[in-house]
Write a protein that holds these residues in place. Sequence first.
Motif, short mmCIF file in Angstrom:
data_model
loop_
_atom_site.label_atom_id
_atom_site.label_comp_id
_atom_site.label_asym_id
_atom_site.label_seq_id
_atom_site.Cartn_x
_atom_site.Cartn_y
_atom_site.Cartn_z
N ASP A 251 0.87 -1.17 0.00
CA ASP A 251 0.00 0.00 0.00
C ASP A 251 0.91 1.22 0.00
O ASP A 251 1.80 1.32 0.82
N PHE B 224 0.61 4.39 0.84
CA PHE B 224 0.71 5.25 2.02
C PHE B 224 1.32 4.50 3.18
O PHE B 224 2.04 5.09 3.99
N ASN B 225 1.05 3.22 3.30
CA ASN B 225 1.66 2.42 4.37
C ASN B 225 3.17 2.43 4.23
O ASN B 225 3.90 2.46 5.22
N TYR C 99 4.90 4.91 3.16
CA TYR C 99 5.36 6.18 3.71
C TYR C 99 5.48 6.10 5.23
O TYR C 99 6.46 6.58 5.81
N VAL C 100 4.48 5.46 5.88
CA VAL C 100 4.53 5.37 7.34
C VAL C 100 5.74 4.54 7.78
O VAL C 100 6.46 4.90 8.71
N MET C 101 5.99 3.42 7.06
CA MET C 101 7.15 2.59 7.40
C MET C 101 8.45 3.37 7.21
O MET C 101 9.37 3.30 8.04
N GLU D 207 8.86 6.53 7.49
CA GLU D 207 9.02 7.52 8.55
C GLU D 207 9.38 6.89 9.87
O GLU D 207 10.14 7.48 10.65
N ILE D 208 8.85 5.69 10.18
CA ILE D 208 9.28 5.05 11.42
C ILE D 208 10.76 4.72 11.34
O ILE D 208 11.51 4.95 12.29
N LEU E 131 5.51 11.70 -0.46
CA LEU E 131 4.09 11.87 -0.15
C LEU E 131 3.39 12.71 -1.23
O LEU E 131 2.25 12.43 -1.60
#
Lengths: 128, 486, 255
Positions: free
Chosen positions: B131, B133-134, B136-138, B140-141, B176
């Motif tokens: 995914d 957007f997922n 992107y979250v990974m 950033e973590i 993003l």
Amino acid sequence: MSVIEHNFIYLFFVVLLMIGLYGAIAKVNLVKKLFGLTIFQTAIILFYVSIGQKKGAAIPILEVGHGHQALPDVVAAHYINPLPHVLMLTAIVVGVATVGVALAVIQRLYAEYGTVEEDEILEKIVRS
Amino acid sequence: MTEQLIILIIVWPLLAGVLTALLPCRENLLSAWGIFNLLACNAMGLGLVRLVLAQGSTSYHISGWAPPLGIELKVTVFSALLSWLISAVALFGFVGGRRTWADQIGERLPQFLSLFFLLVAAFEGLCLSNDAFNLYVMLEISSLATYGLIAFGGGRAYLATFHYIVMGTIGASFYLIGVGYLYIKTGTLNITALAHMIAETELTQAYLLALCFLITGILLKMAVFPLHFWLPNAYTYAPAATSLLVGPLSTKLAVFLLFRIMMDIFGGVLPSLHPTWSFVIVGLASVGILVGTSLALAQYDLKKTFACLIVAEAGYMLGGLWLTDPRGTVGALFHLVNDAIATLVLFLVVIAIQSSVGGKKLSDLKGLFQKSPLTAVALILVAFNLIGVPPTAGFFSKATLMTGAIASGRFEFVIALLLASLGNLVIFFRIIEQAYFQPQDNSEAGRSKDGQRAGAFALAIGSLLVMLGLSAYPVMETFIRPVVHL
Amino acid sequence: MKKFAILVTVLVGAILVWGATDFPQWGDPNSPASTHVSDRYITEAYSASHVPNLVSAILADYRNFDTMFETTVVFTAGTAIFLILRLPLGPLARRRNSKHPQAERHPLPRDPILEMACRILFPPTHLFGLYVLTHGHYSPGGGFQAGVILGASFILLAIGFDLRAILARFPEGLFKPLAALGVLLYVGLGVLCLLLGGNFLDYEALRVLAPGISSAMIRSHGILIVECGVTLTVGSVIFGIYANLVSRGNHEGGL
């Protein structure tokens, strides 16, 4: 141009993004760089939220009481797109986390070098 | 049950990371706990590889919702191999870094290891998520955990971390923006669905711009010239235990992300983009290789030399991915696996050198061969890998990249690769000359037991490079060829 | 540097505007972003989970994997700031601390009006935070918003009184484990769903624990539990970040 006629909202987002990017690159004071970064991230958040807009639609909260009754037909065009809002909740939290870590690093830099101007810090590093 | 492995390999290190922050600061307890968790991750990674080799690509619907409503995890042969590689590098880096804990980390070990495991979980997620957007979250973590791990080095690490924060955040934000442009044109975030939609419509400005921003964002994370300025300082001043995990994996996973965007999202339209984009990007990559190697030649600190070499390696992979011939992509992905292990060995060798002779500048290396011959042999082995001497894996990856470049007609890339090998030869000859030919000038003759042990560990991991090289073609055929749809 | 920055910025801005020329019209309900997936969210989310706030429904049900990692981001940031600012007390710290200015221990003037105002404001703010959490199903709200309000209520007290006084009541030994507990609650629920036979974070699998409950109601309860976990973590970490930042890591004094 079609952009100015219909989609002028995206021009606002681009201008804000440019201001933030300029601040993040050009400013010498580290705190001002951080501000630029924050403005940059906020511009992206506004961009996403503006994607979800629908003309004349309401916020994505269905009007139902607490009785858990089944709703009559929900027309999608009456509610704005909730997905960008969900995505931007995540992006806002990520932005806050990054700002927090950056501020902690700036505090340590100030304790170490006595200044938050990048050129003075580099001078002190070269001298030592 | 076995398909739950896909989610478990992400959730297990996540749980381990959160629980580690609650543990007391006892080195033996944390060491055993860490090894236990990382061994479990390795077992899951191997299980995942077996699963995919038996069943083919599998996908997993989190929370029971099928895409595009829910988030999907997808594992292919190469991502299974990569997820196992991540856990293996984490395990070896963890074990190899233990000798530096008392010195460099001290009381904050539980929180440090907590960020370490969270980083492993984020890397695994980056590898397996389907995914946009997922991802992107990974990303950033992994970035946030890396900022904390690097800034802990103190002193000059603070400014290096701040530069990394600015450039990393701009990179992730560009990514993003790219996802946003794709979303506004297609309405979906699932990578498979995006690929279908892009293959069916014509490529208008918004799609091209999205690809442009996605690539630029990832280039910032990958530290390719001209966006590489944050990497040498960040990896040099980080604590040794950090660079063992971040160095081998961070930029390589950005390369994998770039590959996924090119192949999995824009795969159908790649041939139409190829002439112009390939020309520009391969040219940029060639310059990047030369810049990285020259930077490395100019350094006197070993760790900084190796960090600059990472910039050059990023150029190999970027150029390889954008060659028009599929062998370029195969070579780039094989080089990804090879370089992850080689960078790990490089940083392990730095730790071993520091244990043997006490310093990591070029001038400190006198008499290394007498003090710790195992360290010197490990150094020579990884030097052969970077120069491209058979039978190490480096030879096969360079050979495949060069074949692909010649077939695509990109001779500047071939020249850059050859010059980089020459540059690496000079760098390592300088190092080995100091280590072997200069007699040690202090009276402490004889072996250093500490250094020998560290050197033995580095050599053991280095032997993986030879094993990878000897099995290069089977690995490329089984794991890499199936995912390259050119 | 400034000229280079202006050049880069204008270039990026121009490219972005060029790329935006073929966007669909703003506010068009038939644009791709508003039709493919989001239509199904709007029409199906209420019958699937009985949560009228569609944003909460998507956040904690359809895309709860993202939210789990968002909570992890908050936890990671709190841990990273702790690592960076709270210097250890060993020999390494003494070497680093040598350039650190001494914490000035001037006694803060106590202002009775400020203190009384904060005392009056604290319980309603706290209550409002809990309300936003539990009523997040029906009105704008949810886990993150509630966590921030709860954290802000403690920060209000810390500003009105002394940081040390609040840390005596809400010490580090409490808010650090609470932050971890929030993430553990979220991940634990997901693992529980795994153990009960479903996919990770698939609330359907929890129906075996409460026989007779409908599929929509179990999703509604799952969403609430998950939001509680988020609130715990966000509230503790927000206050923890404040305490570390404002006292430069030594928890001695503050604003």
